[in-house]
Design an enzyme around this catalytic site. Sequence first.
Site, mmCIF file in Angstrom:
data_model
loop_
_atom_site.group_PDB
_atom_site.id
_atom_site.type_symbol
_atom_site.label_atom_id
_atom_site.label_comp_id
_atom_site.label_asym_id
_atom_site.label_seq_id
_atom_site.Cartn_x
_atom_site.Cartn_y
_atom_site.Cartn_z
ATOM 1 N N GLY A 86 0.806 -1.210 0.000
ATOM 2 C CA GLY A 86 0.000 0.000 0.000
ATOM 3 C C GLY A 86 0.843 1.267 0.000
ATOM 4 O O GLY A 86 1.946 1.297 0.538
ATOM 5 N N LYS A 166 6.365 -10.489 1.580
ATOM 6 C CA LYS A 166 5.132 -9.986 2.199
ATOM 7 C C LYS A 166 5.026 -10.673 3.552
ATOM 8 O O LYS A 166 5.079 -11.894 3.641
ATOM 9 C CB LYS A 166 3.902 -10.322 1.344
ATOM 10 C CG LYS A 166 2.621 -9.678 1.884
ATOM 11 C CD LYS A 166 2.677 -8.169 1.783
ATOM 12 C CE LYS A 166 1.475 -7.498 2.395
ATOM 13 N NZ LYS A 166 1.465 -6.048 2.207
ATOM 14 N N ARG A 198 9.004 -6.558 9.222
ATOM 15 C CA ARG A 198 9.859 -6.281 8.059
ATOM 16 C C ARG A 198 11.324 -6.518 8.401
ATOM 17 O O ARG A 198 12.076 -7.105 7.607
ATOM 18 C CB ARG A 198 9.662 -4.839 7.585
ATOM 19 C CG ARG A 198 8.311 -4.544 6.939
ATOM 20 C CD ARG A 198 8.291 -3.157 6.312
ATOM 21 N NE ARG A 198 8.490 -2.091 7.278
ATOM 22 C CZ ARG A 198 7.536 -1.284 7.733
ATOM 23 N NH1 ARG A 198 6.278 -1.441 7.315
ATOM 24 N NH2 ARG A 198 7.816 -0.306 8.581
ATOM 25 N N SER A 235 7.382 -5.939 2.924
ATOM 26 C CA SER A 235 6.158 -5.165 3.094
ATOM 27 C C SER A 235 5.241 -5.916 4.038
ATOM 28 O O SER A 235 4.924 -7.090 3.806
ATOM 29 C CB SER A 235 5.478 -4.963 1.729
ATOM 30 O OG SER A 235 4.240 -4.312 1.870
ATOM 31 N N GLU A 302 13.165 5.050 2.967
ATOM 32 C CA GLU A 302 13.241 5.193 4.419
ATOM 33 C C GLU A 302 13.696 6.600 4.783
ATOM 34 O O GLU A 302 14.611 7.145 4.160
ATOM 35 C CB GLU A 302 14.236 4.179 4.985
ATOM 36 C CG GLU A 302 14.334 4.139 6.495
ATOM 37 C CD GLU A 302 13.105 3.540 7.149
ATOM 38 O OE1 GLU A 302 12.141 4.296 7.361
ATOM 39 O OE2 GLU A 302 13.095 2.333 7.432
ATOM 40 N N ARG A 329 8.238 7.466 0.846
ATOM 41 C CA ARG A 329 7.764 6.876 -0.413
ATOM 42 C C ARG A 329 7.587 7.946 -1.486
ATOM 43 O O ARG A 329 7.945 7.754 -2.648
ATOM 44 C CB ARG A 329 6.437 6.142 -0.193
ATOM 45 C CG ARG A 329 6.567 4.679 0.175
ATOM 46 C CD ARG A 329 5.254 3.936 -0.022
ATOM 47 N NE ARG A 329 4.179 4.471 0.781
ATOM 48 C CZ ARG A 329 3.802 4.009 1.970
ATOM 49 N NH1 ARG A 329 4.455 3.006 2.517
ATOM 50 N NH2 ARG A 329 2.778 4.554 2.619
ATOM 51 N N SER A 348 8.428 1.019 -1.982
ATOM 52 C CA SER A 348 7.847 0.533 -0.734
ATOM 53 C C SER A 348 8.527 1.214 0.443
ATOM 54 O O SER A 348 9.748 1.351 0.471
ATOM 55 C CB SER A 348 8.018 -0.994 -0.647
ATOM 56 O OG SER A 348 7.617 -1.482 0.613
ATOM 57 N N GLY A 349 7.741 1.650 1.418
ATOM 58 C CA GLY A 349 8.303 2.315 2.596
ATOM 59 C C GLY A 349 8.659 1.327 3.700
ATOM 60 O O GLY A 349 8.234 0.182 3.688
ATOM 61 N N GLN A 354 16.892 -3.272 5.387
ATOM 62 C CA GLN A 354 16.845 -3.392 3.933
ATOM 63 C C GLN A 354 17.681 -2.257 3.369
ATOM 64 O O GLN A 354 17.183 -1.159 3.144
ATOM 65 C CB GLN A 354 15.394 -3.323 3.455
ATOM 66 C CG GLN A 354 14.501 -4.394 4.057
ATOM 67 C CD GLN A 354 13.059 -3.945 4.204
ATOM 68 O OE1 GLN A 354 12.334 -3.876 3.209
ATOM 69 N NE2 GLN A 354 12.634 -3.625 5.413
ATOM 70 N N GLY A 359 18.644 4.453 3.745
ATOM 71 C CA GLY A 359 18.712 4.137 2.320
ATOM 72 C C GLY A 359 17.897 2.902 2.009
ATOM 73 O O GLY A 359 16.950 2.573 2.717
#
Length: 368
Positions: A86, A166, A198, A235, A302, A329, A348-349, A354, A359
Amino acid sequence: MQRNSFDVIRIPTSGPGDVSGLMALVDSGGLKPSSILAVLGKTEGNGGVNDFTREYAVAALCNALAPRLALTPRAVESRIAFVMSGGTEGVLSPHMTVFARGHSPEAAQDSAGEARLSVGIAHTRDFLPEEIGRNAQIGETASAVATAMREARIDAVSDVHFVQIKCPLLTSERVQDALARGKTTVTASGYASMGYSRGASALGVAKALGEIGADVAEAQALKNWDLYSSVASCSAGIELMHNVVILVGNSRFSASPFRIGHAVMKDSIDLPAIMQALESVGLSGLDPPSQSRLVNIFAKAEASPNGAIRGLRHTMLDDSDINATRHARAAVGGLIAGVAGTGAVYVSGGAEHQGPAGGGPVAVIARH
């Protein structure tokens, strides 16, 4: 032995439940439902705990594909790896990327040349609420990534360029379920649990690919930011209790007309890293020939955790109206869209583990 062959198709959507573009492709004979391996999409929800656009999108896809596959919608969800993320703030445009698999009659010994795009998927078992963000999720994710890598027939971890996960989150009901059984969860906050889920998932990717030591455990999650994966994109969502893995890399056993490459952004304005990712698949960026060969760009965003980017203060972490994840995002999405020439890019936020703190990884798929 046959070589794998894959197709990658980007399809715009007019809303979370819009499957018309996908089904038009199916009806025209351009895509066989049985060949669909994974669907990775961006929806216009808020990307938070209560973002039900992700579940709605998956349900719409499963219901549309079920009669074409002679399966129940639930069986479709088990067969195909669906990942809906989302948040399409700023210029980002809702869309889906479909990964489909076929076969080439060429013999395996003819594949000794340039490696081409290959995809593998996997699912973990369902997690108990108290396992989210902890060792169980790290370990199960690492095992699933290894399974997906074998399915993609990728020999070396250096040929893995993008691992989309996910993962689940905690709700008040899930927290209460754990407490009723005498267990405690990693946090009681649904929003905070997204970061833990995450982060644990990303550490699982990093562990599977040898990016961190095998002894890294939950005590380092969301604490030691020196530990990260350079290819993980995770995510979290309310619509599931397990992890879904889509692993994309290059394999000598693939006859795909596509290649994938990646780089790592050190912060949210790292344009050179985006250009490096493009160059890794033979694209030069803004010129029309490169844009015509571009399939999609996938990135994590991020907000810098220390409140500054390259020595200058930003206010993303202090905005009480709009969460920092949504700011990030929009910022990274605008940067990448300007290079890609389209807002239909996957950003994706929430990039815990990651890429480096502030970054995130950026991967590019292009037609060879």
